[in-house]
Design a protein around this motif. Structure first.
Motif, PDB file in Angstrom:
ATOM      1  N   ALA A  12       1.182  -1.514  -0.166  1.00 35.54           N
ATOM      2  CA  ALA A  12      -0.052  -0.545   0.345  1.00 35.54           C
ATOM      3  C   ALA A  12       1.048   1.383  -0.056  1.00 35.54           C
ATOM      4  N   PHE A  13       1.822   1.363   0.720  1.00 36.38           N
ATOM      5  CA  PHE A  13       2.847   2.364   1.142  1.00 36.38           C
ATOM      6  C   PHE A  13       3.594   2.548  -0.739  1.00 36.38           C
ATOM      7  N   SER A  14       3.660   1.270  -1.448  1.00 38.91           N
ATOM      8  CA  SER A  14       4.267   1.535  -2.409  1.00 38.91           C
ATOM      9  C   SER A  14       4.138   2.243  -3.396  1.00 38.91           C
ATOM     10  N   ARG A  15       1.931   2.165  -3.090  1.00 37.44           N
ATOM     11  CA  ARG A  15       1.557   2.545  -4.411  1.00 37.44           C
ATOM     12  C   ARG A  15       0.811   3.756  -4.284  1.00 37.44           C
ATOM     13  N   LEU A  16       1.390   4.989  -3.001  1.00 31.20           N
ATOM     14  CA  LEU A  16       1.233   6.141  -2.975  1.00 31.20           C
ATOM     15  C   LEU A  16       1.710   6.850  -3.565  1.00 31.20           C
ATOM     16  N   PRO A  17       1.329   7.865  -3.955  1.00 33.90           N
ATOM     17  CA  PRO A  17       2.594   8.951  -5.008  1.00 33.90           C
ATOM     18  C   PRO A  17       3.881   9.354  -4.436  1.00 33.90           C
ATOM     19  N   GLU A  18       4.946   9.448  -5.268  1.00 37.56           N
ATOM     20  CA  GLU A  18       6.229  10.044  -4.996  1.00 37.56           C
ATOM     21  C   GLU A  18       6.504  10.848  -3.913  1.00 37.56           C
ATOM     22  N   ALA A  19       6.303  11.595  -4.740  1.00 38.42           N
ATOM     23  CA  ALA A  19       6.197  12.658  -3.456  1.00 38.42           C
ATOM     24  C   ALA A  19       5.753  12.548  -2.494  1.00 38.42           C
ATOM     25  N   PHE A  20       4.421  12.007  -1.964  1.00 42.91           N
ATOM     26  CA  PHE A  20       4.164  12.247  -0.782  1.00 42.91           C
ATOM     27  C   PHE A  20       5.068  10.547   0.014  1.00 42.91           C
ATOM     28  N   ARG A  21       5.516  10.597  -0.715  1.00 45.53           N
ATOM     29  CA  ARG A  21       6.149   8.907   0.120  1.00 45.53           C
ATOM     30  C   ARG A  21       8.088   9.792   0.592  1.00 45.53           C
ATOM     31  N   ARG A  22       8.148  10.769  -0.075  1.00 45.63           N
ATOM     32  CA  ARG A  22       9.447  11.108   0.361  1.00 45.63           C
ATOM     33  C   ARG A  22       9.018  11.969   0.998  1.00 45.63           C
ATOM     34  N   LEU A  23       8.556  12.709   1.963  1.00 47.08           N
ATOM     35  CA  LEU A  23       7.537  13.592   3.010  1.00 47.08           C
ATOM     36  C   LEU A  23       7.534  12.380   3.707  1.00 47.08           C
ATOM     37  N   CYS A  24       7.759  11.037   3.816  1.00 49.66           N
ATOM     38  CA  CYS A  24       7.876   9.866   4.525  1.00 49.66           C
ATOM     39  C   CYS A  24       9.522   9.697   5.078  1.00 49.66           C
ATOM     40  N   ALA A  25      10.360   9.894   4.722  1.00 48.10           N
ATOM     41  CA  ALA A  25      11.467   9.190   4.866  1.00 48.10           C
ATOM     42  C   ALA A  25      11.898   9.383   6.322  1.00 48.10           C
ATOM     43  N   GLY A  26      12.207   8.608   6.839  1.00 49.26           N
ATOM     44  CA  GLY A  26      12.443   7.473   7.960  1.00 49.26           C
ATOM     45  C   GLY A  26      11.821   6.958   8.786  1.00 49.26           C
ATOM     46  N   ILE A  27      10.354   7.489   8.588  1.00 49.57           N
ATOM     47  CA  ILE A  27       9.459   6.907   9.320  1.00 49.57           C
ATOM     48  C   ILE A  27       9.425   5.311   9.381  1.00 49.57           C
ATOM     49  N   LEU A  28       9.136   4.458  10.385  1.00 47.80           N
ATOM     50  CA  LEU A  28       8.489   3.245   9.843  1.00 47.80           C
ATOM     51  C   LEU A  28       7.338   2.696  10.149  1.00 47.80           C
ATOM     52  N   VAL A  29       7.280   1.854   9.709  1.00 45.82           N
ATOM     53  CA  VAL A  29       5.635   1.073   9.627  1.00 45.82           C
ATOM     54  C   VAL A  29       5.337  -0.062   9.789  1.00 45.82           C
ATOM     55  N   GLN A  30       5.255   0.116  11.499  1.00 50.26           N
ATOM     56  CA  GLN A  30       4.476  -1.691  11.801  1.00 50.26           C
ATOM     57  C   GLN A  30       3.175  -2.118  12.044  1.00 50.26           C
ATOM     58  N   VAL A  31       3.258  -3.470  12.516  1.00 50.34           N
ATOM     59  CA  VAL A  31       2.086  -3.874  12.310  1.00 50.34           C
ATOM     60  C   VAL A  31       1.974  -4.281  13.377  1.00 50.34           C
ATOM     61  N   ALA A  32       1.239  -4.864  14.284  1.00 48.91           N
ATOM     62  CA  ALA A  32       1.075  -4.859  15.440  1.00 48.91           C
ATOM     63  C   ALA A  32      -1.044  -5.812  15.380  1.00 48.91           C
ATOM     64  N   ASP A  33      -0.825  -6.899  16.962  1.00 47.22           N
ATOM     65  CA  ASP A  33      -2.597  -7.154  16.429  1.00 47.22           C
ATOM     66  C   ASP A  33      -3.172  -5.912  17.382  1.00 47.22           C
ATOM     67  N   PHE A  34      -2.713  -5.282  18.065  1.00 40.83           N
ATOM     68  CA  PHE A  34      -3.997  -4.538  19.288  1.00 40.83           C
ATOM     69  C   PHE A  34      -2.089  -2.887  19.369  1.00 40.83           C
ATOM     70  N   PRO A  35      -2.991  -2.140  19.834  1.00 36.54           N
ATOM     71  CA  PRO A  35      -2.074  -1.110  20.743  1.00 36.54           C
ATOM     72  C   PRO A  35      -2.028  -1.314  22.231  1.00 36.54           C
ATOM     73  N   GLU A  36      -1.048  -0.610  22.494  1.00 33.83           N
ATOM     74  CA  GLU A  36      -0.862  -0.953  23.535  1.00 33.83           C
ATOM     75  C   GLU A  36      -1.601  -0.980  24.908  1.00 33.83           C
ATOM     76  N   ALA A  37      -1.514  -1.501  25.268  1.00 31.45           N
ATOM     77  CA  ALA A  37      -2.532  -0.397  26.886  1.00 31.45           C
ATOM     78  C   ALA A  37      -2.175   0.797  27.329  1.00 31.45           C
ATOM     79  N   GLU A  38      -1.318   1.165  27.182  1.00 33.98           N
ATOM     80  CA  GLU A  38      -1.020   2.364  27.640  1.00 33.98           C
ATOM     81  C   GLU A  38      -1.467   3.484  26.409  1.00 33.98           C
ATOM     82  N   VAL A  39      -1.458   2.940  25.436  1.00 31.18           N
ATOM     83  CA  VAL A  39      -1.638   3.813  23.773  1.00 31.18           C
ATOM     84  C   VAL A  39      -3.220   3.987  24.409  1.00 31.18           C
TER      85      VAL A  39
END
Length: 136
Positions: free
Chosen positions: A23-50
Motif C-alpha cells: 500500500a505504501f509503495s502505491r502512494l504518490p512519490e512526492a507523498f512518500r518522500r515526505l515519509c523519509a525515516g518513518i517506520l511502518v509497523q504492524v501489531a495485533d492491537f495497540p498497547e494498553a498505555e496507548v
C-alpha cells in the motif's frame, strides 16, 4: 461461481506487513518522500498505555496511530535520543472493521496508512481524501 472460503484464513502479522508495504509503495512519490525515516509497523492491537492515553473504550477502537514528531511540529529536525517516527497499523481492529463493512482490505489499509501519514505531515482531511482518491 462462488469463491471457496472454507480454507481461507486472516492474514498473519507478516502478511499484513507485506500488505502495508505494498500500500505504501502505491502512494504518490512526492507523498512518500515526505515519509523519509518513518517506520511502518504492524501489531495485533495497540498497547494498553496507548489506549488509555487516547481514551479508547476498546482495543478495537484504534485502527492505526502515528507516534513521533510530525513535520508540522518541526519533525524534520531529529534530536539526540529521539525515537524514530512510527506508524502503527493494528491488524485485529482493521480485520474487524473489514468484516463489518463492504470495503476491500487493501483499501482499508491504504486509508489508515494515508490518514496516519497525514498526521505526520499535517494534512487536512480534504488533502488526505485527495491522495486517497489518487491511489484508488
Amino acid at each position: 461461481m462462488t469463491p471457496d472460503w472454507s480454507a481461507a484464513t486472516a492474514p498473519s502479522l507478516d502478511e499484513f506487513q507485506r500488505l502495508a508495504d505494498e500500500a505504501f509503495s502505491r502512494l504518490p512519490e512526492a507523498f512518500r518522500r515526505l515519509c523519509a525515516g518513518i517506520l511502518v509497523q504492524v501489531a495485533d492491537f495497540p498497547e494498553a498505555e496507548v489506549l488509555k492515553e487516547l481514551g479508547a473504550e476498546s482495543e478495537f477502537d484504534l485502527l492505526g496511530l502515528f507516534q513521533g514528531v510530525g513535520l508540522a511540529q518541526d519533525g524534520a529536525v531529529s534530536m539526540t535520543g529521539q525515537m524514530p517516527n512510527m506508524i502503527w497499523l493494528y491488524r485485529r481492529p482493521i480485520l474487524d472493521y473489514w468484516a463489518e463493512h463492504e470495503e476491500m482490505l487493501g483499501g482499508i489499509i491504504s486509508h489508515v496508512l494515508i490518514h496516519e501519514i497525514g498526521h505526520h505531515i499535517g494534512l487536512s482531511d480534504d488533502d488526505m481524501e485527495a491522495i486517497e482518491a489518487a491511489v484508488t
